[in-house]
Design an enzyme around this catalytic site. Structure first.
Site, mmCIF file in Angstrom:
data_model
loop_
_atom_site.group_PDB
_atom_site.id
_atom_site.type_symbol
_atom_site.label_atom_id
_atom_site.label_comp_id
_atom_site.label_asym_id
_atom_site.label_seq_id
_atom_site.Cartn_x
_atom_site.Cartn_y
_atom_site.Cartn_z
ATOM 1 C CB CYS A 189 -21.751 50.994 -26.740
ATOM 2 S SG CYS A 189 -22.691 50.850 -25.200
ATOM 3 N N GLY A 190 -18.723 53.035 -25.938
ATOM 4 C CA GLY A 190 -17.603 53.079 -25.010
ATOM 5 C C GLY A 190 -18.013 53.840 -23.762
ATOM 6 C CD GLN A 218 -17.838 61.200 -22.537
ATOM 7 O OE1 GLN A 218 -19.028 61.465 -22.491
ATOM 8 N NE2 GLN A 218 -16.956 61.777 -21.728
ATOM 9 C CB SER A 230 -19.814 48.078 -28.537
ATOM 10 O OG SER A 230 -19.780 47.179 -29.633
ATOM 11 C CD GLN A 242 -13.499 53.057 -34.088
ATOM 12 O OE1 GLN A 242 -14.733 53.033 -33.999
ATOM 13 N NE2 GLN A 242 -12.718 52.307 -33.317
ATOM 14 C CG HIS A 250 -12.873 65.776 -29.427
ATOM 15 N ND1 HIS A 250 -12.505 67.057 -29.049
ATOM 16 C CD2 HIS A 250 -11.753 65.203 -29.940
ATOM 17 C CE1 HIS A 250 -11.217 67.234 -29.303
ATOM 18 N NE2 HIS A 250 -10.741 66.129 -29.851
ATOM 19 C CB SER A 261 -9.332 59.973 -26.581
ATOM 20 O OG SER A 261 -8.490 61.122 -26.621
#
EC number: 1.1.1.86
Length: 492
Positions: free
Chosen positions: A45-46, A48, A78, A110, A132, A414
């Site tokens: 829950c960043g 994006q 998050s 991760q 990505h 990132s």
């Protein structure tokens, strides 16, 4: 696990690098319909993760967030973001088995741990989504054969994905299906519905491949999008101060200059950006950009070669295993630079002054955009993909510098982009610092170009060269889908 791209034969590599099709609007007539009534579970829950989830929910999808037990127990950021926005939150064990689509929006480093944790919990025939493809292409993650693997990659930071959606628009997006994981042939339908749910179909969607997205994304962020802005900021600030310019003025000219300059780039490509200059200044910016392209071409090519071969990825993953020692050291060094610590300028700089006093910066933008585009295309990446990963995203990254200088850019992007940025900038600064920077003339930076004399034939030829570059033709076509683009510049 082995680098997926390197397991392919040459024909397969070229086919995947060159996969790129601009999709027609009518292909999205059903919008998000294919996913309605199905359960979407987002992991992470960043920026994006949250913003794509908000868009998907507003598009009528059933969205929940799966977080690690400790993130829930400790009520980490998050968990707070997801719950404060009214989403259902649960552990992997609680939510993943119900999911029809699991969307992995955690940081690249991760991904392997996340995929290995969720795979055993996913029901037969479910889908796994990425924004990505690094984990699939560079790490070579093996996914269960009954699972469909898709990608929806918005070509903007997460905050922009949300803001454009709220305006009734969207951001350009790449979608792809992993050829090794499409057992039911529904991957494209899933990807199209997901892209529509985020609003991407309103701004233009490219059907791409995991390989093309990863290789072009890495190249763009390392060179023009982040590396060139970082190198240019440090070089230009030091040059201005060394010649007696007030440090506060120099800092503001650079911090807000990139954003103001690239706003013109966003609206009308390199042609409009160059047209903001007087004719003598345009000729000088063009000459400087040609010098820069000649000097920097080998550096751009090295980055592309290392990305294609997997050398970049293996080096970065070795740093992951070493607790990000290089990344954290480079981040600390950037924080200590004179540009990052300069005082704030309280005065006003007009919009036109950013152009008139930033001829070198404009030359750097032109050279960097064209070199990144040319190098990608020469490596087999299709022009549309190369455009999105060079010119299109540049104003958005420049906007982060306008907020809190290089610190903000490196926080927003990132860790993968940040690592590549430092690799490029650390090579570009010494490459340009000596002979090139010492050869600059009065009017290249911090002052206006003096004189008004212009040779008509030279101006004609320069204008034709600018407008006939291949990136201008493809940009004109793609910007036609983005006629509702908002103005983002906040310079003042």
């Amino acid at each position: 696990m082995a680098n997926y791209f390197n397991t392919l034969n040459l024909r397969q590599q070229l086919a995947q690098l060159g996969k790129c099709r601009f999709m027609a609007r009518d292909e999205f007539a059903d919008e998000a319909g294919y996913l309605k009534g199905k359960k979407v579970v987002i992991v992470g829950c960043g920026a994006q993760g949250l913003n794509q989830g908000l868009n998907m929910r507003d598009s009528g999808l059933d969205v929940a967030y799966a977080l690690r037990k400790e993130a829930i127990a400790e009520k980490r950021a998050s968990w707070r973001k997801a719950t404060e926005n009214g989403f259902k939150v649960g552990t992997y064990e609680e939510l993943i088995p119900q999911a029809d689509l699991v969307v992995n929006l955690t940081p690249d480093k991760q991904h392997s741990a996340v995929v290995q944790a969720v795979q055993p919990l996913m029901k037969d025939g479910a889908a796994l989504g990425y924004s990505h493809g690094f984990n699939i292409v560079e790490v070579g993650e093996q996914v269960r054969k009954d699972i469909t693997v898709v990608m929806v990659a918005p070509k903007c930071p997460g905050t922009e994905v949300r803001e454009e959606y709220k305006r009734g628009f969207g951001v350009p997006t790449l979608i792809a299906v992993h050829p090794e994981n499409d057992p039911k042939g529904e991957g494209m339908a899933i990807a199209k519905a997901w892209a529509a749910a985020t609003g991407g179909h309103r701004a233009g969607v490219l059907e791409s491949s995991f390989v093309a997205e990863v290789k072009s994304d890495l190249m763009g962020e390392q060179t023009i999008l982040c590396g060139m802005l970082q190198a240019g900021s440090l070089l230009c600030f030091d040059k201005l101060v060394s010649e007696g310019t007030d440090a506060a003025y120099a800092e503001k000219l650079i911090q807000f200059g990139w954003e103001t300059i690239t706003e013109a780039l966003k609206q009308g490509g390199i042609t409009l950006m160059m047209d903001r200059l007087s004719n003598p200044a345009k000729l000088r910016a063009y000459a400087l950009s040609e010098q820069l392209k000649e000097i920097m071409a080998p550096l751009f090519q090295k980055h592309m070669d290392d990305i294609i071969s997997g050398e970049f990825s293996s080096g970065m993953m070795a740093d992951w295993a070493n607790d990000d020692k290089k990344l954290l050291n480079w981040r600390e060094e950037t924080g200590k630079t004179a540009f990052e610590n300069a005082p704030q300028f309280e005065g006003k700089i007009s919009e036109q002054e950013y152009f008139d006093h930033g001829v070198l910066m404009i030359a750097m933008v032109k050279a960097g955009v064209e070199l990144a585009f040319e190098t990608m295309v020469d490596s087999g990446i299709i022009e549309e993909s190369a455009y999105y990963e060079s010119l299109h995203e540049l104003p958005l990254i420049a906007n982060t510098i306008a907020r809190k200088r290089l610190y903000e850019m490196n926080v927003v992007i990132s860790d993968t982009a940040e690592y590549g940025n430092y690799l490029f900038a650390n090579a570009a600064v010494p490459l340009l610092k000596g002979k090139f920077m010492d050869s600059l003339q009065a009017g290249d930076l911090g002052k206006s170009v003096a004189g008004t004399a212009v040779d008509n034939a030279q101006l004609r030829d320069v204008n034709e060269a600018i407008r006939n570059h291949p990136i201008e033709a493809v940009g004109h076509k793609l910007r036609g889908y983005m006629t509702d683009m908002k103005r983002i510049a906040v310079a003042g």
